[in-house]
Write an enzyme that holds these catalytic residues in place. Sequence first.
Site, PDB file in Angstrom:
ATOM      1  N   CYS A   4     -31.020  -7.937  70.981  1.00  0.00           N
ATOM      2  CA  CYS A   4     -29.985  -6.819  71.709  1.00  0.00           C
ATOM      3  C   CYS A   4     -28.568  -6.710  70.938  1.00  0.00           C
ATOM      4  O   CYS A   4     -27.974  -7.768  70.912  1.00  0.00           O
ATOM      5  CB  CYS A   4     -29.605  -7.365  73.256  1.00  0.00           C
ATOM      6  SG  CYS A   4     -28.399  -6.460  73.938  1.00  0.00           S
ATOM      7  N   CYS A   7     -25.687  -8.132  73.263  1.00  0.00           N
ATOM      8  CA  CYS A   7     -25.809  -9.741  73.207  1.00  0.00           C
ATOM      9  C   CYS A   7     -25.291 -10.271  71.926  1.00  0.00           C
ATOM     10  O   CYS A   7     -24.340 -10.976  71.988  1.00  0.00           O
ATOM     11  CB  CYS A   7     -27.067 -10.210  73.627  1.00  0.00           C
ATOM     12  SG  CYS A   7     -27.543 -10.085  75.331  1.00  0.00           S
ATOM     13  N   ASP A  30     -15.575   1.684  72.292  1.00  0.00           N
ATOM     14  CA  ASP A  30     -16.600   2.269  71.746  1.00  0.00           C
ATOM     15  C   ASP A  30     -16.341   2.657  70.306  1.00  0.00           C
ATOM     16  O   ASP A  30     -15.585   3.041  69.853  1.00  0.00           O
ATOM     17  CB  ASP A  30     -17.077   3.455  72.707  1.00  0.00           C
ATOM     18  CG  ASP A  30     -18.404   3.897  72.286  1.00  0.00           C
ATOM     19  OD1 ASP A  30     -18.989   3.756  73.412  1.00  0.00           O
ATOM     20  OD2 ASP A  30     -18.795   4.497  71.460  1.00  0.00           O
ATOM     21  N   ASN A  86     -24.887   4.866  82.321  1.00  0.00           N
ATOM     22  CA  ASN A  86     -26.135   5.821  82.138  1.00  0.00           C
ATOM     23  C   ASN A  86     -27.052   4.586  82.321  1.00  0.00           C
ATOM     24  O   ASN A  86     -27.383   3.816  81.790  1.00  0.00           O
ATOM     25  CB  ASN A  86     -26.297   6.231  80.847  1.00  0.00           C
ATOM     26  CG  ASN A  86     -25.217   7.297  80.474  1.00  0.00           C
ATOM     27  OD1 ASN A  86     -24.743   8.166  81.384  1.00  0.00           O
ATOM     28  ND2 ASN A  86     -24.547   7.243  79.208  1.00  0.00           N
ATOM     29  N   GLY A  92     -29.385   9.358  79.407  1.00  0.00           N
ATOM     30  CA  GLY A  92     -28.761   9.288  77.913  1.00  0.00           C
ATOM     31  C   GLY A  92     -28.539   7.730  77.737  1.00  0.00           C
ATOM     32  O   GLY A  92     -27.956   7.583  76.690  1.00  0.00           O
ATOM     33  N   THR A  94     -28.551   4.537  75.549  1.00  0.00           N
ATOM     34  CA  THR A  94     -29.139   4.253  74.396  1.00  0.00           C
ATOM     35  C   THR A  94     -29.458   2.935  73.989  1.00  0.00           C
ATOM     36  O   THR A  94     -29.939   2.408  72.987  1.00  0.00           O
ATOM     37  CB  THR A  94     -28.377   5.245  73.215  1.00  0.00           C
ATOM     38  OG1 THR A  94     -27.000   4.732  73.184  1.00  0.00           O
ATOM     39  CG2 THR A  94     -28.450   6.667  73.217  1.00  0.00           C
ATOM     40  N   HIS A  97     -28.377  -2.736  77.195  1.00  0.00           N
ATOM     41  CA  HIS A  97     -27.747  -3.840  78.069  1.00  0.00           C
ATOM     42  C   HIS A  97     -26.905  -3.139  78.639  1.00  0.00           C
ATOM     43  O   HIS A  97     -25.825  -2.325  78.139  1.00  0.00           O
ATOM     44  CB  HIS A  97     -27.099  -4.882  76.793  1.00  0.00           C
ATOM     45  CG  HIS A  97     -26.243  -5.913  77.330  1.00  0.00           C
ATOM     46  ND1 HIS A  97     -26.437  -7.231  76.851  1.00  0.00           N
ATOM     47  CD2 HIS A  97     -25.067  -5.949  78.358  1.00  0.00           C
ATOM     48  CE1 HIS A  97     -25.549  -7.824  77.495  1.00  0.00           C
ATOM     49  NE2 HIS A  97     -25.156  -7.269  78.209  1.00  0.00           N
ATOM     50  N   HIS A  99     -24.090  -1.180  80.705  1.00  0.00           N
ATOM     51  CA  HIS A  99     -22.667  -1.260  80.196  1.00  0.00           C
ATOM     52  C   HIS A  99     -22.024  -0.001  80.987  1.00  0.00           C
ATOM     53  O   HIS A  99     -22.639   0.687  81.509  1.00  0.00           O
ATOM     54  CB  HIS A  99     -22.651  -0.866  78.521  1.00  0.00           C
ATOM     55  CG  HIS A  99     -23.430   0.166  78.302  1.00  0.00           C
ATOM     56  ND1 HIS A  99     -24.823  -0.286  77.967  1.00  0.00           N
ATOM     57  CD2 HIS A  99     -22.970   1.448  77.914  1.00  0.00           C
ATOM     58  CE1 HIS A  99     -25.283   1.136  77.614  1.00  0.00           C
ATOM     59  NE2 HIS A  99     -24.395   2.004  77.444  1.00  0.00           N
ATOM     60  N   HIS A 101     -19.158   2.922  80.668  1.00  0.00           N
ATOM     61  CA  HIS A 101     -18.008   3.195  79.749  1.00  0.00           C
ATOM     62  C   HIS A 101     -16.662   3.544  80.630  1.00  0.00           C
ATOM     63  O   HIS A 101     -16.669   4.282  81.850  1.00  0.00           O
ATOM     64  CB  HIS A 101     -18.597   4.812  79.465  1.00  0.00           C
ATOM     65  CG  HIS A 101     -19.893   4.860  78.849  1.00  0.00           C
ATOM     66  ND1 HIS A 101     -19.739   4.929  77.416  1.00  0.00           N
ATOM     67  CD2 HIS A 101     -21.149   4.691  79.219  1.00  0.00           C
ATOM     68  CE1 HIS A 101     -21.034   4.800  77.016  1.00  0.00           C
ATOM     69  NE2 HIS A 101     -21.805   4.689  78.247  1.00  0.00           N
TER      70      HIS A 101
HETATM   71  P1  AMP Z   1     -25.238   4.754  76.336  1.00  0.00           P
HETATM   72  O1  AMP Z   1     -25.558   5.999  75.451  1.00  0.00           O
HETATM   73  O2  AMP Z   1     -24.799   4.912  77.726  1.00  0.00           O
HETATM   74  O3  AMP Z   1     -26.189   3.968  76.166  1.00  0.00           O
HETATM   75  O4  AMP Z   1     -23.982   4.193  75.528  1.00  0.00           O
HETATM   76  C1  AMP Z   1     -23.994   3.248  74.446  1.00  0.00           C
HETATM   77  C2  AMP Z   1     -22.614   3.352  73.870  1.00  0.00           C
HETATM   78  O5  AMP Z   1     -22.641   2.393  72.916  1.00  0.00           O
HETATM   79  C3  AMP Z   1     -22.368   4.596  72.973  1.00  0.00           C
HETATM   80  O6  AMP Z   1     -21.100   5.192  73.349  1.00  0.00           O
HETATM   81  C4  AMP Z   1     -22.171   4.233  71.481  1.00  0.00           C
HETATM   82  O7  AMP Z   1     -21.047   4.920  70.812  1.00  0.00           O
HETATM   83  C5  AMP Z   1     -21.906   2.784  71.609  1.00  0.00           C
HETATM   84  N1  AMP Z   1     -21.857   1.900  70.686  1.00  0.00           N
HETATM   85  C6  AMP Z   1     -23.091   1.817  69.900  1.00  0.00           C
HETATM   86  N2  AMP Z   1     -23.011   0.570  68.714  1.00  0.00           N
HETATM   87  C7  AMP Z   1     -21.731   0.113  69.056  1.00  0.00           C
HETATM   88  C8  AMP Z   1     -21.049  -0.846  68.410  1.00  0.00           C
HETATM   89  N3  AMP Z   1     -21.493  -1.369  67.352  1.00  0.00           N
HETATM   90  N4  AMP Z   1     -19.697  -0.941  68.651  1.00  0.00           N
HETATM   91  C9  AMP Z   1     -19.355  -0.119  69.765  1.00  0.00           C
HETATM   92  N5  AMP Z   1     -19.836   0.708  70.519  1.00  0.00           N
HETATM   93  C10 AMP Z   1     -21.044   0.812  70.051  1.00  0.00           C
HETATM   94 ZN    ZN Z   2     -28.156  -7.814  75.757  1.00  0.00          ZN
END
Ligand code: AMP
Ligand code: ZN
Length: 113
Positions: A4, A7, A30, A86, A92, A94, A97, A99, A101
């Site tokens: 992950c 993680c 982000d 999300n 959406g 991606t 884990h 989170h 925003h």
């Molecule tokens: P979601 O699409 O809601 O799953 O949001 C995932 C978020 O993680 C996106 O806004 C990405 O820009 C962000 N993200 C992905 N990898 C990293 C990283 N290494 N450091 C900071 N943010 C990240």
């Molecule tokens: Zn995790």
Amino acid sequence: MEDCLFCKIIKGEIPSSKVFENEYVYAFNDINPVAPVHILVIPKEHICCADKVDEKNSIYIAKVFEAISQIAKNLDLKEGYRIVNNCGENAGQTVFHMHFHLIAGTNFGWPPC
Ligand code: AMP
Ligand code: ZN
């Protein structure tokens, strides 16, 4: 959760720009911001998504919201902010884990799509 991304960020195995941390919560900028302020606030327990919140892990989600309130005060987000979670493919998500925003610094429209 070995594979992950978030993680690994919590453990410091992948670098991040930390904004806040306590026993339950980690928050960082982000990597691809969509607004002047775009922070990801995550529980330190691996919960994949909102769908998997239950009475055993919901303390982490309560702590996430306490942290958001604190971060908003620290950053003086008096004009308001949006919290987005999300859950699942159609929303959406991606990174699986859970989170939140925390986005601010502009005037957001509603509905979001
Ligand atoms: P979601 O699409 O809601 O799953 O949001 C995932 C978020 O993680 C996106 O806004 C990405 O820009 C962000 N993200 C992905 N990898 C990293 C990283 N290494 N450091 C900071 N943010 C990240
Ligand atoms: Zn995790």
